[in-house]
Design a protein around this motif. Structure first.
Motif, PDB file in Angstrom:
ATOM      1  N   ALA A  10       0.879  68.492  13.442  1.00  0.00           N
ATOM      2  CA  ALA A  10       1.987  67.596  13.083  1.00  0.00           C
ATOM      3  C   ALA A  10       3.199  68.393  12.637  1.00  0.00           C
ATOM      4  N   THR A  11       4.363  67.831  12.891  1.00  0.00           N
ATOM      5  CA  THR A  11       5.606  68.437  12.444  1.00  0.00           C
ATOM      6  C   THR A  11       5.923  67.919  11.054  1.00  0.00           C
ATOM      7  N   ALA A  12       5.775  68.766  10.064  1.00  0.00           N
ATOM      8  CA  ALA A  12       5.943  68.340   8.672  1.00  0.00           C
ATOM      9  C   ALA A  12       7.416  68.170   8.349  1.00  0.00           C
ATOM     10  N   GLY A  13       7.692  67.117   7.623  1.00  0.00           N
ATOM     11  CA  GLY A  13       9.053  66.885   7.139  1.00  0.00           C
ATOM     12  C   GLY A  13      10.062  66.700   8.243  1.00  0.00           C
ATOM     13  N   SER A  14       9.670  65.984   9.296  1.00  0.00           N
ATOM     14  CA  SER A  14      10.566  65.828  10.436  1.00  0.00           C
ATOM     15  C   SER A  14      11.816  65.067  10.035  1.00  0.00           C
ATOM     16  N   ARG A  15      12.968  65.614  10.389  1.00  0.00           N
ATOM     17  CA  ARG A  15      14.240  64.971  10.096  1.00  0.00           C
ATOM     18  C   ARG A  15      14.927  64.473  11.361  1.00  0.00           C
ATOM     19  N   ALA A  16      14.277  64.723  12.519  1.00  0.00           N
ATOM     20  CA  ALA A  16      14.895  64.306  13.768  1.00  0.00           C
ATOM     21  C   ALA A  16      14.895  62.795  13.864  1.00  0.00           C
ATOM     22  N   VAL A  17      15.988  62.239  14.384  1.00  0.00           N
ATOM     23  CA  VAL A  17      16.130  60.794  14.494  1.00  0.00           C
ATOM     24  C   VAL A  17      16.288  60.433  15.964  1.00  0.00           C
ATOM     25  N   CYS A  18      15.450  59.481  16.414  1.00  0.00           N
ATOM     26  CA  CYS A  18      15.539  58.953  17.764  1.00  0.00           C
ATOM     27  C   CYS A  18      15.974  57.506  17.663  1.00  0.00           C
ATOM     28  N   GLN A  19      17.147  57.196  18.113  1.00  0.00           N
ATOM     29  CA  GLN A  19      17.663  55.836  18.011  1.00  0.00           C
ATOM     30  C   GLN A  19      17.395  55.090  19.298  1.00  0.00           C
ATOM     31  N   LEU A  20      16.827  53.905  19.162  1.00  0.00           N
ATOM     32  CA  LEU A  20      16.585  53.071  20.324  1.00  0.00           C
ATOM     33  C   LEU A  20      17.922  52.616  20.901  1.00  0.00           C
ATOM     34  N   LEU A  21      18.162  52.996  22.130  1.00  0.00           N
ATOM     35  CA  LEU A  21      19.439  52.662  22.770  1.00  0.00           C
ATOM     36  C   LEU A  21      19.401  51.272  23.404  1.00  0.00           C
ATOM     37  N   LYS A  22      18.426  51.041  24.280  1.00  0.00           N
ATOM     38  CA  LYS A  22      18.340  49.753  24.965  1.00  0.00           C
ATOM     39  C   LYS A  22      16.990  49.657  25.670  1.00  0.00           C
ATOM     40  N   GLU A  23      16.516  48.426  25.826  1.00  0.00           N
ATOM     41  CA  GLU A  23      15.334  48.158  26.637  1.00  0.00           C
ATOM     42  C   GLU A  23      15.775  47.470  27.919  1.00  0.00           C
ATOM     43  N   TYR A  24      15.226  47.900  29.041  1.00  0.00           N
ATOM     44  CA  TYR A  24      15.626  47.401  30.351  1.00  0.00           C
ATOM     45  C   TYR A  24      14.456  46.616  30.940  1.00  0.00           C
ATOM     46  N   VAL A  25      14.547  45.309  30.843  1.00  0.00           N
ATOM     47  CA  VAL A  25      13.446  44.424  31.192  1.00  0.00           C
ATOM     48  C   VAL A  25      13.856  43.551  32.363  1.00  0.00           C
ATOM     49  N   GLY A  26      13.023  43.486  33.400  1.00  0.00           N
ATOM     50  CA  GLY A  26      13.346  42.654  34.552  1.00  0.00           C
ATOM     51  C   GLY A  26      12.401  42.846  35.712  1.00  0.00           C
ATOM     52  N   HIS A  27      11.683  43.966  35.774  1.00  0.00           N
ATOM     53  CA  HIS A  27      10.718  44.165  36.854  1.00  0.00           C
ATOM     54  C   HIS A  27       9.510  43.264  36.652  1.00  0.00           C
ATOM     55  N   ARG A  28       8.868  42.913  37.756  1.00  0.00           N
ATOM     56  CA  ARG A  28       7.690  42.049  37.714  1.00  0.00           C
ATOM     57  C   ARG A  28       6.387  42.836  37.759  1.00  0.00           C
ATOM     58  N   ASP A  29       6.493  44.150  37.832  1.00  0.00           N
ATOM     59  CA  ASP A  29       5.298  45.000  37.843  1.00  0.00           C
ATOM     60  C   ASP A  29       5.668  46.341  37.215  1.00  0.00           C
ATOM     61  N   GLY A  30       4.677  47.231  37.113  1.00  0.00           N
ATOM     62  CA  GLY A  30       4.906  48.501  36.447  1.00  0.00           C
ATOM     63  C   GLY A  30       5.995  49.334  37.089  1.00  0.00           C
ATOM     64  N   ILE A  31       6.651  50.149  36.277  1.00  0.00           N
ATOM     65  CA  ILE A  31       7.734  51.024  36.749  1.00  0.00           C
ATOM     66  C   ILE A  31       7.176  52.435  36.883  1.00  0.00           C
ATOM     67  N   TRP A  32       7.242  52.976  38.084  1.00  0.00           N
ATOM     68  CA  TRP A  32       6.693  54.300  38.357  1.00  0.00           C
ATOM     69  C   TRP A  32       7.674  55.431  38.058  1.00  0.00           C
ATOM     70  N   ASP A  33       8.950  55.207  38.301  1.00  0.00           N
ATOM     71  CA  ASP A  33       9.909  56.310  38.260  1.00  0.00           C
ATOM     72  C   ASP A  33      11.270  55.778  37.821  1.00  0.00           C
ATOM     73  N   LEU A  34      12.077  56.683  37.268  1.00  0.00           N
ATOM     74  CA  LEU A  34      13.465  56.336  36.941  1.00  0.00           C
ATOM     75  C   LEU A  34      14.331  57.572  37.069  1.00  0.00           C
ATOM     76  N   SER A  35      15.634  57.323  37.201  1.00  0.00           N
ATOM     77  CA  SER A  35      16.588  58.413  37.406  1.00  0.00           C
ATOM     78  C   SER A  35      17.964  57.944  36.972  1.00  0.00           C
ATOM     79  N   VAL A  36      18.830  58.898  36.638  1.00  0.00           N
ATOM     80  CA  VAL A  36      20.196  58.602  36.217  1.00  0.00           C
ATOM     81  C   VAL A  36      21.148  59.178  37.260  1.00  0.00           C
ATOM     82  N   THR A  37      22.207  58.418  37.594  1.00  0.00           N
ATOM     83  CA  THR A  37      23.158  58.876  38.603  1.00  0.00           C
ATOM     84  C   THR A  37      23.872  60.134  38.133  1.00  0.00           C
ATOM     85  N   ARG A  38      24.247  60.967  39.099  1.00  0.00           N
ATOM     86  CA  ARG A  38      24.976  62.199  38.800  1.00  0.00           C
ATOM     87  C   ARG A  38      26.482  62.012  38.942  1.00  0.00           C
TER      88      ARG A  38
END
Length: 500
Positions: free
Chosen positions: A144-172
């Motif tokens: 375990a990482t003791a005394g972790s100060r790193a913060v991960c902020q939830l940006l957004k949830e993307y909901v709309g597919h009718r089945d599992g999502i295998w892959d994702l990518s961001v445009t360049r």
């Protein structure tokens, strides 16, 4: 009725005597499974006669013999336990003796305990020194990482597919959008800031297993279970941005791991959105599921990986098959191209990954790497001269392209690793796991953090893929899973690197 009468009689009999039957059965085992307690001249069959049981005599005899064998096994384990305790006592006595031989030691005044502890610490230090060289490059993810100060902020949830999502990518290219590939036969493009679905691609007849964007144009390539890869164009307009939600959590190992109910999602699915159904080009030379595809540097060629154990290289403009890359013994699982050089890496269920070099048009060299013991789920290039491979053997290995004989770092985890990604600027490895975890490591194998996973955030099923976006001085990580949603996270890089 006769049936009801017979049923009630049997039921009443079973109700009257269950405790007596269990007691008689336990007593019969206790009396007959030990040969020492059996009276002389009394055989097993004689002891079984007259006891209250509906089992045939041969079956009961066989059961009692099996219980006797179990008893003997426990007896052997008990004897071994006693011997081990004696050995431990002997070692403790020897250790105590070493403490008494030290000059000036007085056992009656506590010196014995001090010297024995000193001897134990010397032994521990010797073991550490002996094995330090062989374990310095192996980092356990259970620490375990003791005394972790790193913060991960939830940006957004993307909901709309009718089945599992295998892959994702961001445009360049601009506008920057998120693309997801799903088992529901579609690929969706999303606004990163608002979480709104902008466009749907519905040209495939099978599961969409991969999505990658062209390096300079508004084009995407998707790989599908219908044995084809499609190249298609898109045009989207971003909606007005909304303020981000005030949801943040430390990236440590003390998060609530409770599950949300299956099927429970936050937000509504996408409304009617523009749909593209006809691809610009269809690549259909494979004889099996096309599991992944990617653009070579420059975007004039693409490579596809298939379950037919081959990878194909195509010309984008003509859809012509240029090369078929063969050599893997089992189905391919992933392919990736180098960001600046004509290099391709393919991974396979045959526990290997292969590096293909197309920098010299007349020579297409290939190198095979056998660093894993199970399916290699993905292998990706970094901006530098490294390749990072992940496997179902629960390890991730970092390789140097200049010397690929052995990994420069090995990350050991507690779950199979799926499609990994490495951030371009900070070179942070994001590991998606079968057990729903997402962990972050640096290139030397040091664990930095784990994304929150609680009843309020995180994935509820297997995490399939991760993708980074480091545009505009921010660092976002996107994850997708078989819970039908993708999640965007804002990573505080400054706090994350301070943990090192």
């Amino acid at each position: 009725m006769p049936v009801e009468g017979g049923s009630s009689s049997g039921s009443a009999s079973a109700t009257r005597h269950p405790k007596q039957k269990r007691k008689a059965h336990s007593l019969s085992i206790r009396r007959t499974n030990s040969t020492e307690d059996r009276p002389q001249g009394v055989q097993r069959g004689d002891m079984l006669e007259g006891q209250d049981s509906k089992l045939p005599l041969p079956i009961r005899s066989n059961l009692l013999e099996l219980f006797g064998q179990i008893e003997r096994e426990f007896e052997n384990l008990y004897i071994e336990n006693i011997e081990l305790r004696r050995e431990i006592d002997s070692l403790n006595e020897r250790l105590t003796g070493d403490g008494q031989t030290i000059e000036g030691g007085d056992p009656t005044k506590g010196a014995l305990k001090t010297k024995a502890s000193h001897s134990t610490s010397q032994l521990s230090q010797k073991l550490k020194t002996t094995y330090k060289a062989s374990t310095s490059k192996i980092v356990s993810s259970f620490k375990a990482t003791a005394g972790s100060r790193a913060v991960c902020q939830l940006l957004k949830e993307y909901v709309g597919h009718r089945d599992g999502i295998w892959d994702l990518s961001v445009t360049r290219t601009q506008p920057v959008v998120l693309g997801t590939a799903s088992a529901d036969h579609s690929a969706l493009l999303w606004s990163i800031e608002t979480g709104k679905c902008l466009l749907r691609y519905a040209g495939h007849a099978g599961s969409v297993n991969s999505i990658k964007f062209h390096p300079t144009e508004q084009m995407a390539i998707t790989a599908s279970g219908d044995q084809t890869a499609h190249i298609w164009r898109y045009m989207v307009q971003l909606p007005a941005p909304q303020p981000p939600p005030d949801v943040s959590a430390p990236c440590d190992d003390d998060q609530d791991l409770s599950d949300r109910e299956e099927g429970e999602v936050d937000g509504e699915g996408p409304c009617e959105v523009p749909t593209v159904r006809v691809p610009t080009a269809t690549l259909k030379s494979h004889q099996g599921v096309v599991i992944a595809a990617d653009w070579l540097v420059g975007g004039r060629q693409v490579v596809t990986a298939s379950w037919d154990r081959a990878a194909n290289l195509y010309e984008v403009e003509t859809s012509e098959l240029v090369h078929t890359l063969t050599g893997h013994d089992q189905e391919l699982t992933h392919c990736c191209t180098h960001p600046t050089q004509r290099l391709v890496v393919t991974s396979s269920r045959d526990t290997t990954f292969r590096l293909w070099d197309f920098r010299d048009p007349s020579i297409h060299s290939v190198n095979v790497f056998q660093g894993h013991t199970d399916t290699v789920t993905s292998a990706v290039f970094t901006v530098g001269d490294n390749v990072v491979s992940g496997s179902d053997d629960r390890t991730v290995k970092v390789w140097d392209l200049k010397n690929m004989r052995s990994p420069i770092a090995t990350i050991r985890t507690d779950s199979a690793v799926n499609r990994i990604s490495v951030s371009a600027n900070q070179r942070i490895i994001a590991l998606p796991h079968d057990n729903r975890q997402v962990r972050l490591f640096d290139m030397s194998g040091v664990r930095l953090a784990r994304l929150p996973r609680s009843n309020r955030m995180g994935h509820r099923r297997m995490v399939c893929c991760t993708a980074w976006n480091e545009e505009n001085q921010s660092c976002n990580l996107f994850t997708c899973g078989f819970d039908r949603q993708a999640i965007g996270w804002n990573i505080n890089i400054t706090a994350l690197l301070q943990e090192k």
